[in-house]
Motif scaffolding. Structure first.
Motif, PDB file in Angstrom:
ATOM      1  N   UNK A 192     -64.819 -41.829  19.152  1.00  0.00           N
ATOM      2  CA  UNK A 192     -63.357 -41.876  19.204  1.00  0.00           C
ATOM      3  C   UNK A 192     -62.856 -42.298  20.587  1.00  0.00           C
ATOM      4  N   UNK A 193     -63.763 -42.916  21.363  1.00  0.00           N
ATOM      5  CA  UNK A 193     -63.434 -43.379  22.713  1.00  0.00           C
ATOM      6  C   UNK A 193     -62.886 -42.244  23.579  1.00  0.00           C
ATOM      7  N   UNK A 194     -63.450 -41.059  23.377  1.00  0.00           N
ATOM      8  CA  UNK A 194     -63.028 -39.891  24.144  1.00  0.00           C
ATOM      9  C   UNK A 194     -63.934 -39.625  25.324  1.00  0.00           C
ATOM     10  N   UNK A 195     -63.476 -38.721  26.189  1.00  0.00           N
ATOM     11  CA  UNK A 195     -64.222 -38.371  27.391  1.00  0.00           C
ATOM     12  C   UNK A 195     -64.287 -36.860  27.560  1.00  0.00           C
ATOM     13  N   UNK A 196     -65.295 -36.404  28.318  1.00  0.00           N
ATOM     14  CA  UNK A 196     -65.472 -34.982  28.572  1.00  0.00           C
ATOM     15  C   UNK A 196     -65.605 -34.755  30.076  1.00  0.00           C
ATOM     16  N   UNK A 197     -64.898 -33.750  30.581  1.00  0.00           N
ATOM     17  CA  UNK A 197     -65.016 -33.349  31.983  1.00  0.00           C
ATOM     18  C   UNK A 197     -65.388 -31.869  32.020  1.00  0.00           C
ATOM     19  N   UNK A 198     -66.519 -31.563  32.667  1.00  0.00           N
ATOM     20  CA  UNK A 198     -66.994 -30.191  32.821  1.00  0.00           C
ATOM     21  C   UNK A 198     -66.896 -29.812  34.290  1.00  0.00           C
ATOM     22  N   UNK A 199     -66.224 -28.699  34.578  1.00  0.00           N
ATOM     23  CA  UNK A 199     -66.089 -28.194  35.945  1.00  0.00           C
ATOM     24  C   UNK A 199     -66.760 -26.833  36.038  1.00  0.00           C
ATOM     25  N   UNK A 200     -67.729 -26.690  36.944  1.00  0.00           N
ATOM     26  CA  UNK A 200     -68.362 -25.393  37.110  1.00  0.00           C
ATOM     27  C   UNK A 200     -69.687 -25.495  37.832  1.00  0.00           C
ATOM     28  N   UNK A 201     -70.193 -24.354  38.275  1.00  0.00           N
ATOM     29  CA  UNK A 201     -71.498 -24.286  38.926  1.00  0.00           C
ATOM     30  C   UNK A 201     -72.108 -22.932  38.611  1.00  0.00           C
ATOM     31  N   UNK A 202     -73.372 -22.763  38.978  1.00  0.00           N
ATOM     32  CA  UNK A 202     -74.023 -21.486  38.704  1.00  0.00           C
ATOM     33  C   UNK A 202     -75.530 -21.634  38.709  1.00  0.00           C
ATOM     34  N   UNK A 203     -76.135 -21.477  37.546  1.00  0.00           N
ATOM     35  CA  UNK A 203     -77.584 -21.558  37.396  1.00  0.00           C
ATOM     36  C   UNK A 203     -78.074 -22.974  37.725  1.00  0.00           C
ATOM     37  N   UNK A 204     -79.008 -23.066  38.666  1.00  0.00           N
ATOM     38  CA  UNK A 204     -79.479 -24.379  39.138  1.00  0.00           C
ATOM     39  C   UNK A 204     -80.092 -25.210  38.011  1.00  0.00           C
ATOM     40  N   UNK A 252     -58.483 -43.832  29.697  1.00  0.00           N
ATOM     41  CA  UNK A 252     -58.929 -43.115  28.512  1.00  0.00           C
ATOM     42  C   UNK A 252     -58.063 -43.492  27.311  1.00  0.00           C
ATOM     43  N   UNK A 253     -58.705 -43.722  26.169  1.00  0.00           N
ATOM     44  CA  UNK A 253     -57.979 -44.058  24.942  1.00  0.00           C
ATOM     45  C   UNK A 253     -58.045 -42.922  23.928  1.00  0.00           C
ATOM     46  N   UNK A 254     -59.164 -42.223  23.912  1.00  0.00           N
ATOM     47  CA  UNK A 254     -59.341 -41.135  22.962  1.00  0.00           C
ATOM     48  C   UNK A 254     -59.072 -39.787  23.590  1.00  0.00           C
ATOM     49  N   UNK A 255     -59.503 -38.712  22.929  1.00  0.00           N
ATOM     50  CA  UNK A 255     -59.232 -37.359  23.411  1.00  0.00           C
ATOM     51  C   UNK A 255     -59.986 -37.029  24.695  1.00  0.00           C
ATOM     52  N   UNK A 256     -59.374 -36.191  25.511  1.00  0.00           N
ATOM     53  CA  UNK A 256     -60.019 -35.667  26.711  1.00  0.00           C
ATOM     54  C   UNK A 256     -60.452 -34.228  26.417  1.00  0.00           C
ATOM     55  N   UNK A 257     -61.766 -34.016  26.399  1.00  0.00           N
ATOM     56  CA  UNK A 257     -62.336 -32.681  26.177  1.00  0.00           C
ATOM     57  C   UNK A 257     -62.677 -32.083  27.535  1.00  0.00           C
ATOM     58  N   UNK A 258     -62.304 -30.823  27.758  1.00  0.00           N
ATOM     59  CA  UNK A 258     -62.521 -30.191  29.056  1.00  0.00           C
ATOM     60  C   UNK A 258     -63.302 -28.892  28.900  1.00  0.00           C
ATOM     61  N   UNK A 259     -63.909 -28.468  29.997  1.00  0.00           N
ATOM     62  CA  UNK A 259     -64.583 -27.169  30.046  1.00  0.00           C
ATOM     63  C   UNK A 259     -64.578 -26.696  31.490  1.00  0.00           C
ATOM     64  N   UNK A 260     -64.181 -25.442  31.707  1.00  0.00           N
ATOM     65  CA  UNK A 260     -64.106 -24.863  33.049  1.00  0.00           C
ATOM     66  C   UNK A 260     -64.766 -23.494  33.008  1.00  0.00           C
ATOM     67  N   UNK A 261     -65.744 -23.259  33.889  1.00  0.00           N
ATOM     68  CA  UNK A 261     -66.359 -21.933  33.925  1.00  0.00           C
ATOM     69  C   UNK A 261     -67.686 -21.941  34.654  1.00  0.00           C
ATOM     70  N   UNK A 262     -68.204 -20.741  34.940  1.00  0.00           N
ATOM     71  CA  UNK A 262     -69.507 -20.630  35.594  1.00  0.00           C
ATOM     72  C   UNK A 262     -70.611 -21.095  34.662  1.00  0.00           C
ATOM     73  N   UNK A 263     -71.575 -21.815  35.209  1.00  0.00           N
ATOM     74  CA  UNK A 263     -72.684 -22.321  34.404  1.00  0.00           C
ATOM     75  C   UNK A 263     -73.807 -21.293  34.392  1.00  0.00           C
ATOM     76  N   UNK A 264     -73.805 -20.498  33.345  1.00  0.00           N
ATOM     77  CA  UNK A 264     -74.867 -19.533  33.100  1.00  0.00           C
ATOM     78  C   UNK A 264     -75.266 -19.679  31.637  1.00  0.00           C
TER      79      UNK A 264
END
Length: 515
Positions: free
Chosen positions: A365-377, A326-338
């Motif tokens: 900006x050569x950034x990446x996003x990682x989303x962690x979570x589960x919930x609504x199909x 990764x060269x740019x910013x790392x955007x993250x998100x953690x939570x239940x998907x509702x």
């Protein structure tokens, strides 16, 4: 002062956590105990077979036309300041340790409502028989404990508890546990056939033939607690989902009446802070994160014979991330998907979905996003297909505690565009680890994030304006990070230094709820 808390979740016990209420039941009782209170916490026994335990008694509980034997146990965990109690019955542990079973839309809440109704009846029976010591304050959490208030009010067997001070905390007003009054195995009269009740107090305002546990508790207790000051104001207004506003969800009239009677209190939840969490970011690496992600992906894949596309694409994307650092910013998100958490991500914007637009802006900006979570199909499918379209998006469909901790520690920007947020814990955990947050200015997010001071926020009067404001705020935030590093570092420092401590929250509980 002796407080008894009744809830469905409690993260002081293993595998008894689904949402933020479990964090509250883990941390707040300890803070209250440190201020000199005696605190007991009781939840159903979902199968805590590995815990050291002592049986306090067996209850014979009238329920649904039968007498049920329910065992009361004290269980012992590392946290010894608080007495941890569990009630055992086959109904509580029949789903292999799962807290909730999530019935389909034809009979919403049916299985869980019956389970928690029996649990509530057993709590009342334990109080009546003295197996659980009578407290000075009974503190009920969310709809799962609401039948305790109903039984203590309307069942003549519990008349001696009519003066017991009671508090009800609304953690999420969107989930109310609504069931029919009668005509169904999972209904108030099926559970308690001899109960004489006031239907006007207990009925759902939209479906008068239905029993609404959350409304019942709001109307019956002495104090109603919302988990942030802003959320306590939002729930007084009617929801307008077509405009992206989520308020009282049908209970705004009852809450306004409670507010008029000085019953409603907004107190923000707290967060635990230790020296370890302050310094964790210095020791964790992206290599550790990627290794942890691969391990959890393998664990999820191994649970099923057929490989899910979400896991296959995620594993392929992980390999791409590893091969191209990764060269740019790392955007993250953690939570239940509702829809509470992710409604805005699937709105149309700039001829794309909002999530695609965010990935496109991030890619510049050569950034990446990682989303962690589960919930609504349906939401899981939306984000899986977005991952297939965007080479800088990795979606991990599930929850892995170690992965979550590393995402808090290693991310540059935490994304939390909730449509409503009673309090929120994820933003506090991200800030604690030194990761500023981009949030929708609602509920507890409004009370914890100040734009351009310790994070970034957006607002809007409709779904469209909220979506546009989210994308615009995201672009402005990435630009600030790139072009004004000194201001960015100051915001990061402010986020890391922000404190929402449980000892202060506990003092508010005592002065505003219990006394």
């Amino acid at each position: 002062m002796h407080v008894l808390m009744v809830a469905a979740e409690n993260d002081a016990l293993p595998n008894a956590k689904v949402g933020g209420v479990a964090d509250v039941l883990r941390d707040c009782p300890k803070a209250l105990a440190e201020l000199g209170l005696t605190v007991d916490v009781v939840i159903p026994d979902y199968g805590f077979t590995a815990l050291e335990r002592v049986q306090l008694g067996t209850l014979h509980v009238p329920f649904a036309g039968y007498i049920h034997d329910v065992q009361v146990w004290q269980v012992y965990v590392e946290q010894r300041q608080v007495r941890q109690l569990v009630l055992s019955h086959p109904l509580f542990s029949q789903h292999h340790g799962a807290v909730y079973c999530n019935d389909d839309g034809n009979r919403p809440f049916a299985t869980d409502a019956t389970k928690f109704a029996l649990f509530n009846a057993a709590v009342c029976e334990a109080l009546l028989q003295g197996v659980i010591t009578r407290p000075d304050v009974l503190h009920l959490h969310d709809w799962h404990s609401a039948c305790v208030a109903v039984l203590l009010k309307f069942d003549h067997r519990f008349a001696s508890f009519s003066s017991l001070r009671s508090v009800f905390t609304v953690h999420n007003i969107a989930l109310q546990g609504i069931r029919p009054f009668k005509g169904d195995d999972s209904s108030l009269e099926a559970w308690f056939p001899a109960l004489s009740y006031n239907g006007e107090v207990l009925c759902d305002p939209r479906y008068p033939h239905c029993f609404n546990p959350m409304r019942s508790a709001i109307n019956l207790v002495d104090k109603v607690h919302l988990v942030s000051p802003s959320y306590a104001q939002e729930v007084l207004q009617a929801s307008e989902p077509h405009n992206g506003f989520f308020g009282g969800e049908g209970l705004e009239r009852d809450l306004n009446n409670a507010m008029t009677n000085n019953k409603v209190v907004g107190i923000l939840n707290g967060c635990e802070y230790t020296e370890h969490t302050h310094n964790a970011q210095e020791s964790s690496t992206l290599a550790q994160l990627y290794f942890a992600i691969e391990q959890v992906l393998f664990a999820w894949m191994a649970k099923e014979v057929n490989l899910q596309s979400s896991y296959y694409i995620a594993h392929q994307r992980l390999q791409q991330f590893i091969e191209r650092p990764v060269k740019g910013p790392l955007v993250t998100s953690v939570g239940r998907l509702t829809d509470q958490k992710a409604l805005l991500l699937r709105q149309p914007c700039e001829n794309l979905q909002v999530l695609d637009a965010l990935c496109e802006k991030l890619n510049q900006q050569q950034g990446r996003m990682i989303i962690l979570g589960s919930g609504d199909t349906a939401l899981e499918d939306v984000i899986t297909t977005a991952m297939a379209r965007n080479s800088n998006l990795l979606f991990l469909k599930g929850y892995g505690n170690n992965v979550g901790e590393l995402l808090y520690e290693l991310g540059d920007l935490f994304l939390m565009p909730s449509s409503f947020e009673p309090c929120g814990i994820s933003q506090m955990l991200a800030m604690r680890a030194g990761q500023p947050c981009l949030v929708h200015q609602v509920g507890g997010l409004k009370d914890t994030i100040t734009h351009l001071e310790n994070g970034f926020s957006f607002n809007g009067d409709t779904l469209q304006t909220q979506s546009e404001a989210l994308v615009a705020c995201f672009v402005d935030t990435l630009t600030l990070r790139q072009k004004q590093p000194k201001q960015w570092d100051e915001i990061v420092s402010n986020a890391k230094a922000t404190r929402f401590t449980w000892p202060l929250v506990a003092k508010d509980y005592i002065s505003k709820l219990y006394n």
